[in-house]
Scaffold this motif. Structure first.
Motif, PDB file in Angstrom:
ATOM      1  N   ASP A 105      -0.220  18.347   8.173  1.00 40.34           N
ATOM      2  CA  ASP A 105      -1.087  17.167   8.012  1.00 40.34           C
ATOM      3  C   ASP A 105      -2.429  17.582   7.416  1.00 40.34           C
ATOM      4  O   ASP A 105      -3.476  17.567   8.080  1.00 40.34           O
ATOM      5  N   LEU A 106      -2.395  17.911   6.138  1.00 36.67           N
ATOM      6  CA  LEU A 106      -3.586  18.423   5.458  1.00 36.67           C
ATOM      7  C   LEU A 106      -4.700  17.381   5.436  1.00 36.67           C
ATOM      8  O   LEU A 106      -5.863  17.675   5.701  1.00 36.67           O
ATOM      9  N   PHE A 107      -4.361  16.148   5.058  1.00 31.24           N
ATOM     10  CA  PHE A 107      -5.330  15.046   5.056  1.00 31.24           C
ATOM     11  C   PHE A 107      -5.024  14.050   6.171  1.00 31.24           C
ATOM     12  O   PHE A 107      -5.407  12.890   6.081  1.00 31.24           O
ATOM     13  N   LYS A 108      -4.278  14.494   7.163  1.00 28.34           N
ATOM     14  CA  LYS A 108      -3.720  13.714   8.270  1.00 28.34           C
ATOM     15  C   LYS A 108      -2.695  12.721   7.730  1.00 28.34           C
ATOM     16  O   LYS A 108      -2.424  12.678   6.512  1.00 28.34           O
ATOM     17  N   GLN A 109      -2.076  11.924   8.593  1.00 36.92           N
ATOM     18  CA  GLN A 109      -1.087  10.930   8.188  1.00 36.92           C
ATOM     19  C   GLN A 109      -1.389   9.604   8.876  1.00 36.92           C
ATOM     20  O   GLN A 109      -2.030   9.559   9.923  1.00 36.92           O
ATOM     21  N   GLY A 110      -0.902   8.534   8.265  1.00 36.77           N
ATOM     22  CA  GLY A 110      -0.961   7.223   8.899  1.00 36.77           C
ATOM     23  C   GLY A 110      -2.152   6.371   8.547  1.00 36.77           C
ATOM     24  O   GLY A 110      -2.180   5.177   8.890  1.00 36.77           O
ATOM     25  N   GLY A 111      -3.143   6.929   7.855  1.00 39.32           N
ATOM     26  CA  GLY A 111      -4.334   6.138   7.522  1.00 39.32           C
ATOM     27  C   GLY A 111      -4.030   4.967   6.604  1.00 39.32           C
ATOM     28  O   GLY A 111      -4.551   3.862   6.778  1.00 39.32           O
ATOM     29  N   GLY A 112      -3.169   5.189   5.616  1.00 41.41           N
ATOM     30  CA  GLY A 112      -2.805   4.112   4.696  1.00 41.41           C
ATOM     31  C   GLY A 112      -2.008   3.027   5.385  1.00 41.41           C
ATOM     32  O   GLY A 112      -2.202   1.827   5.135  1.00 41.41           O
ATOM     33  N   GLU A 113      -1.104   3.453   6.263  1.00 47.42           N
ATOM     34  CA  GLU A 113      -0.304   2.466   6.989  1.00 47.42           C
ATOM     35  C   GLU A 113      -1.190   1.643   7.924  1.00 47.42           C
ATOM     36  O   GLU A 113      -1.030   0.420   8.035  1.00 47.42           O
ATOM     37  N   VAL A 153       0.851  -1.195   0.000  1.00 47.11           N
ATOM     38  CA  VAL A 153       0.000   0.000   0.000  1.00 47.11           C
ATOM     39  C   VAL A 153       0.882   1.239   0.000  1.00 47.11           C
ATOM     40  O   VAL A 153       1.894   1.307   0.712  1.00 47.11           O
ATOM     41  N   ILE A 154       0.507   2.208  -0.828  1.00 46.51           N
ATOM     42  CA  ILE A 154       1.164   3.516  -0.829  1.00 46.51           C
ATOM     43  C   ILE A 154       0.195   4.548  -0.276  1.00 46.51           C
ATOM     44  O   ILE A 154      -0.948   4.647  -0.730  1.00 46.51           O
ATOM     45  N   GLU A 155       0.635   5.293   0.727  1.00 43.64           N
ATOM     46  CA  GLU A 155      -0.164   6.392   1.271  1.00 43.64           C
ATOM     47  C   GLU A 155       0.257   7.668   0.556  1.00 43.64           C
ATOM     48  O   GLU A 155       1.303   8.247   0.834  1.00 43.64           O
ATOM     49  N   ASN A 156      -0.576   8.094  -0.381  1.00 44.32           N
ATOM     50  CA  ASN A 156      -0.279   9.283  -1.175  1.00 44.32           C
ATOM     51  C   ASN A 156      -0.882  10.520  -0.503  1.00 44.32           C
ATOM     52  O   ASN A 156      -1.812  10.418   0.296  1.00 44.32           O
ATOM     53  N   MET A 157      -0.322  11.693  -0.834  1.00 44.79           N
ATOM     54  CA  MET A 157      -0.770  12.970  -0.249  1.00 44.79           C
ATOM     55  C   MET A 157      -0.676  12.923   1.277  1.00 44.79           C
ATOM     56  O   MET A 157      -1.544  13.431   1.991  1.00 44.79           O
ATOM     57  N   SER A 158       0.378  12.310   1.776  1.00 43.88           N
ATOM     58  CA  SER A 158       0.552  12.104   3.212  1.00 43.88           C
ATOM     59  C   SER A 158       1.295  13.292   3.818  1.00 43.88           C
ATOM     60  O   SER A 158       2.507  13.285   3.990  1.00 43.88           O
TER      61      SER A 158
END
Length: 290
Positions: A229-237, A212-217
């Motif tokens: 953290d515009l769209f926050k971070q860590g959701g993809g992970e 999985v790649i978390e883009n726009m992180s």
């Protein structure tokens, strides 16, 4: 990309098929047989998926392909997104038309020898809508996979349509022995919930999930270089951990990615000293070990 990777361009009259002659043994094969034979000449097939649009899937596909080419690999990039073929715009190839041969189509070559094919090359105008029912789409997908003369490649990166419907299903079931899928999401829950369906899709079709790649992180501020953290971070992970698949890494939202994409200049090629470019390079490392 260095000049040592440059392939023969169709403009100079040379045919990229081995021996410089069309492969006439392909002429009487069925669509499925053509796909199988064509794909046998490609060492690795990587599918780029997302359960929803708007996550930057095509931008990721372009930069992954360029990153592989920068490693000296022979790379092809195939865009099978019928309703939003973005690859011609992202590579400044609008208006280009693939050259027809007696047995198929030559992909468009870009600097460094990377080969590109998109349904967008076959539309009369970029704003034309593809209003086709399923059977016509399925036939077109098989033609893009079987009739394009890719030649010998180390990697074929395939930019899928968003979702898990007819078109992604047809491509996934048509490609023999794909190495696996890279799943692209943005960090917020509204994205990861939908994109997790792509992982389930792959499992049901026995396609390995490469990661999985978390883009726009996070957004890199162009003034102070701090990450917002515009769209926050860590959701993809977190999604990758929940779905028990590898996490390949985060790509921050760099304003230069937007500018480069609009100008048709691959970001990782023109901005190699940025954090986002470094992120793409780290993401590609596991793919080099396939």
């Amino acid at each position: 990309m260095s000049s040592k990777d440059t392939d023969h361009s169709p403009e100079n009259g040379e045919c990229p098929v081995e021996g410089g002659q069309p492969d006439r043994s392909m002429e009487n094969l069925s669509d499925d047989e053509k796909v199988k034979r064509n794909m046998q000449r490609i060492a690795h097939k990587i599918l780029v998926l997302s359960g929803k649009g708007g996550v930057g899937k095509s931008t990721v596909a372009v930069n992954l392909a360029i990153a592989l080419a920068l490693e000296g690999k022979r790379v092809g990039l195939l865009d099978v997104d019928f309703h939003g073929p973005s690859i011609p715009t992202l590579l400044h190839l609008e208006g280009r038309r693939p050259q027809a041969t007696e047995t198929g189509l030559l992909p468009i070559l870009i600097q460094g020898g990377m080969k590109v094919m998109s349904l967008g090359f076959l539309l009369a105008k970029p704003e034309d809508a593809v209003i086709w029912r399923g059977p016509l789409k399925i036939h077109a997908i098989k033609q893009l996979l079987g009739d394009v003369e890719w030649g010998e490649l180390d990697y074929l990166v395939i930019d899928f349509p968003p979702g898990t419907g007819d078109e992604p299903l047809t491509v996934a079931q048509t490609i023999p022995e794909a190495d696996g899928a890279v799943v692209v999401t943005t960090p917020q829950d509204v994205s990861t919930i939908d994109v997790s369906k792509s992982v389930t899709f792959c499992r049901q079709l026995n396609i390995p999930v490469l990661g999985v790649i978390e883009n726009m992180s996070g957004l890199i501020c162009p003034h102070c270089s701090k990450v917002i953290d515009l769209f926050k971070q860590g959701g993809g992970e977190a999604m990758a951990r929940r779905m028990e698949v590898p996490f390949l890494g985060r790509v921050p939202l760099d304003p230069q990615i937007v500018t480069s994409s609009d100008e048709g200049k691959p970001f990782i090629y023109y901005h190699q000293n940025t954090e986002a470019a470094a992120a793409f390079k780290r993401i590609v490392e596991p793919l080099l070990d396939l």
